[in-house]
Design a protein around this motif. Structure first.
Motif, PDB file in Angstrom:
ATOM      1  N   ALA A  81       2.591  57.107  -6.826  1.00 26.21           N
ATOM      2  CA  ALA A  81       2.901  57.695  -5.519  1.00 26.21           C
ATOM      3  C   ALA A  81       4.273  57.240  -5.017  1.00 26.21           C
ATOM      4  CB  ALA A  81       1.815  57.313  -4.513  1.00 26.21           C
ATOM      5  N   SER A  82       4.610  55.975  -5.236  1.00 27.83           N
ATOM      6  CA  SER A  82       5.920  55.470  -4.794  1.00 27.83           C
ATOM      7  C   SER A  82       7.052  56.082  -5.609  1.00 27.83           C
ATOM      8  CB  SER A  82       5.952  53.941  -4.915  1.00 27.83           C
ATOM      9  OG  SER A  82       5.004  53.346  -4.044  1.00 27.83           O
ATOM     10  N   TYR A  83       6.835  56.253  -6.918  1.00 26.59           N
ATOM     11  CA  TYR A  83       7.859  56.903  -7.740  1.00 26.59           C
ATOM     12  C   TYR A  83       8.091  58.348  -7.277  1.00 26.59           C
ATOM     13  CZ  TYR A  83       8.387  53.248 -11.299  1.00 26.59           C
ATOM     14  OH  TYR A  83       8.685  52.080 -11.970  1.00 26.59           O
ATOM     15  N   ARG A  84       7.007  59.037  -6.938  1.00 23.61           N
ATOM     16  CA  ARG A  84       7.160  60.418  -6.451  1.00 23.61           C
ATOM     17  C   ARG A  84       7.932  60.451  -5.121  1.00 23.61           C
ATOM     18  NH1 ARG A  84       3.997  63.837  -9.508  1.00 23.61           N
ATOM     19  NH2 ARG A  84       2.160  62.922 -10.518  1.00 23.61           N
ATOM     20  N   LYS A 139      17.483  64.135  -8.621  1.00 24.53           N
ATOM     21  CA  LYS A 139      18.173  64.230  -9.903  1.00 24.53           C
ATOM     22  C   LYS A 139      18.331  62.875 -10.582  1.00 24.53           C
ATOM     23  CE  LYS A 139      20.842  68.324  -8.575  1.00 24.53           C
ATOM     24  NZ  LYS A 139      22.204  68.913  -8.462  1.00 24.53           N
ATOM     25  N   ASN A 140      17.579  61.895 -10.144  1.00 21.69           N
ATOM     26  CA  ASN A 140      17.692  60.538 -10.683  1.00 21.69           C
ATOM     27  C   ASN A 140      16.813  60.412 -11.927  1.00 21.69           C
ATOM     28  OD1 ASN A 140      17.468  57.687 -11.133  1.00 21.69           O
ATOM     29  ND2 ASN A 140      18.202  57.378  -9.053  1.00 21.69           N
ATOM     30  N   TYR A 141      17.448  60.404 -13.107  1.00 18.02           N
ATOM     31  CA  TYR A 141      16.686  60.372 -14.359  1.00 18.02           C
ATOM     32  C   TYR A 141      15.991  59.024 -14.575  1.00 18.02           C
ATOM     33  CZ  TYR A 141      20.912  57.991 -16.037  1.00 18.02           C
ATOM     34  OH  TYR A 141      21.965  57.128 -16.189  1.00 18.02           O
ATOM     35  N   ILE A 142      16.472  57.959 -13.923  1.00 21.81           N
ATOM     36  CA  ILE A 142      15.816  56.654 -14.066  1.00 21.81           C
ATOM     37  C   ILE A 142      14.480  56.643 -13.324  1.00 21.81           C
ATOM     38  CG2 ILE A 142      16.039  54.208 -13.538  1.00 21.81           C
ATOM     39  CD1 ILE A 142      18.974  54.405 -14.015  1.00 21.81           C
ATOM     40  N   ILE A 143      14.450  57.268 -12.141  1.00 22.03           N
ATOM     41  CA  ILE A 143      13.179  57.377 -11.420  1.00 22.03           C
ATOM     42  C   ILE A 143      12.201  58.235 -12.214  1.00 22.03           C
ATOM     43  CG2 ILE A 143      12.100  58.142  -9.272  1.00 22.03           C
ATOM     44  CD1 ILE A 143      14.727  57.678  -7.856  1.00 22.03           C
ATOM     45  N   MET A 144      12.689  59.315 -12.812  1.00 23.06           N
ATOM     46  CA  MET A 144      11.817  60.178 -13.627  1.00 23.06           C
ATOM     47  C   MET A 144      11.235  59.403 -14.801  1.00 23.06           C
ATOM     48  SD  MET A 144      14.279  63.517 -13.787  1.00 23.06           S
ATOM     49  CE  MET A 144      14.996  64.232 -12.286  1.00 23.06           C
ATOM     50  N   THR A 145      12.048  58.537 -15.405  1.00 18.79           N
ATOM     51  CA  THR A 145      11.563  57.741 -16.543  1.00 18.79           C
ATOM     52  C   THR A 145      10.515  56.735 -16.097  1.00 18.79           C
ATOM     53  OG1 THR A 145      13.724  57.982 -17.619  1.00 18.79           O
ATOM     54  CG2 THR A 145      12.294  56.228 -18.416  1.00 18.79           C
ATOM     55  N   GLY A 146      10.723  56.105 -14.937  1.00 14.97           N
ATOM     56  CA  GLY A 146       9.713  55.182 -14.420  1.00 14.97           C
ATOM     57  C   GLY A 146       8.401  55.887 -14.126  1.00 14.97           C
TER      58      GLY A 146
END
Length: 365
Positions: free
Chosen positions: A203-206, A214-221
């Motif tokens: 939920a926090s990552y979302r 557009k942050n690919y690091i957040i998408m990877t996490g």
């Protein structure tokens, strides 16, 4: 008698003419003196005219600066003053202060905590939080404001320090606030993930992704957290989305490989791991997952080659897996030698040494 009178009369006339005639050189002198006086008078007249024009010009400039410019300044609409100048200061709404996202090193040994048997492949976590491709981390400066119109020196006013502080706080742009919210959400996600609360971590990552889509690091996490919960299909989606923004981001490639393998697409998983190895040949997580894939497919020689490379770096987990492969290939003596090396290793933990000792006893020392 008459003749004598005529001569005397003629002589008188000639004398009279001589007395009244002007000498030639005297006439030229008089003419030159008259011309010089005329030129001198003309020069004085011209100089007087020039001096008058200069005086009139300076007078016009002075009049414009003293009387006309101040009147124009008074008619100019004044810029809005800060609250501290015009009245009681009104403090802006407080902005949530967040601790910076903390970088956590990737845990290569997490893929197989039990050295007795190979475990399922493990998710790869991203690196620093809040960093985008070509964009600054959280707290980076927002878009700079354009310089205001040059202030008239007649209307300069000194603002109090308190008013300047409030004005500086008001200048925080929407992008700065989004960056702060993003970093706070990533920090919470990391803490939840460490404590095992994967639902809150997701939920926090979302939430962080809503602030920085557009942050690919957040998408990877997010893909890694989904991988741990068994949501492999959704994890693949976010890994692919991250690779759309950065095709060479190795943690996203590893997550894509692991999720693909769990979904039964071992070809996609192997190709992704080989691609990650070509980008980072010394990445232990890549090497271990690739060797484990070969071992689960009974491709022991290929698995052995990769485990040997991993063991050459001093990785104890690689040594344990290499001994296991030697046993499966029937090379008992080679396996025993590896287990003895583990017992004498200074980096092996007690649990790994206990496992090596048990294998030596079963193999007959």
């Amino acid at each position: 008698m008459s003749l004598l009178a005529d001569l005397l009369s003629k002589s008188k006339n000639e004398a009279s003419e001589k007395n009244t005639a002007v000498p030639p050189h005297l006439a030229s002198i008089v003419t030159r003196t008259s011309d010089r006086k005329k030129r001198h008078a003309r020069f004085i007249v011209i100089a007087a005219i020039v001096l008058f024009v200069v005086i009139v010009g300076f007078g016009a400039v002075y009049y414009a600066n003293v009387f006309i410019k101040p009147s124009l300044t008074l008619k100019r609409p004044s810029a809005p003053q800060s609250a501290a100048v015009t009245g009681a200061p009104v403090k802006p709404e407080p902005v949530a202060q967040t601790a910076p996202a903390v970088e956590e090193p990737a845990k290569a040994a997490q893929a197989a905590t039990d050295v007795r048997k190979p475990e399922p492949l493990n998710a790869q976590r991203p690196g620093k939080a809040g960093v985008t491709d070509g964009e600054p981390a959280g707290g980076a400066e927002g878009p700079k404001r354009q310089p205001s119109e040059k202030t008239d020196p007649y209307t300069v006013q000194q603002k109090p320090a308190e008013a300047m502080r409030y004005e500086k706080q008001d200048k925080m742009s929407a992008q700065d606030r989004r960056n702060s919210e993003r970093d706070a959400a990533i920090y919470s996600a990391r803490n939840y993930e460490e404590s095992g609360n994967l639902a809150q971590a997701i939920a926090s990552y979302r939430k962080a992704l809503q602030s920085d889509g557009k942050n690919y690091i957040i998408m990877t996490g997010l893909a890694g957290a989904l991988l741990k919960t068994g949501a492999y299909a959704e994890s693949v989606q976010y890994s692919r989305l991250a690779l759309n923004y950065n095709r060479g981001y190795v943690p996203a490639i590893i997550n894509l490989a692991i999720a693909s393998i769990h979904l039964g697409d071992k070809t996609e998983g192997e190709q992704s791991l080989l691609r990650a190895r070509s980008l980072e040949p010394g990445n232990k997580n890549v090497l271990y997952n690739l060797a484990l894939l070969y071992e689960n497919q009974n491709r022991y020689q290929e698995a052995r080659d990769v485990y040997e490379k991993l063991a050459s770096t001093g990785d104890v987990q690689g040594l344990t897996a290499l001994g296991r492969i030697m046993e499966k290939q029937g090379k008992r003596e080679d396996a025993k030698k590896i287990y003895r090396d583990i017992l004498t290793s200074n980096t092996a933990d007690p649990k790994t040494k206990q496992y090596a000792n048990e294998r030596l006893v079963l193999l007959g020392n």
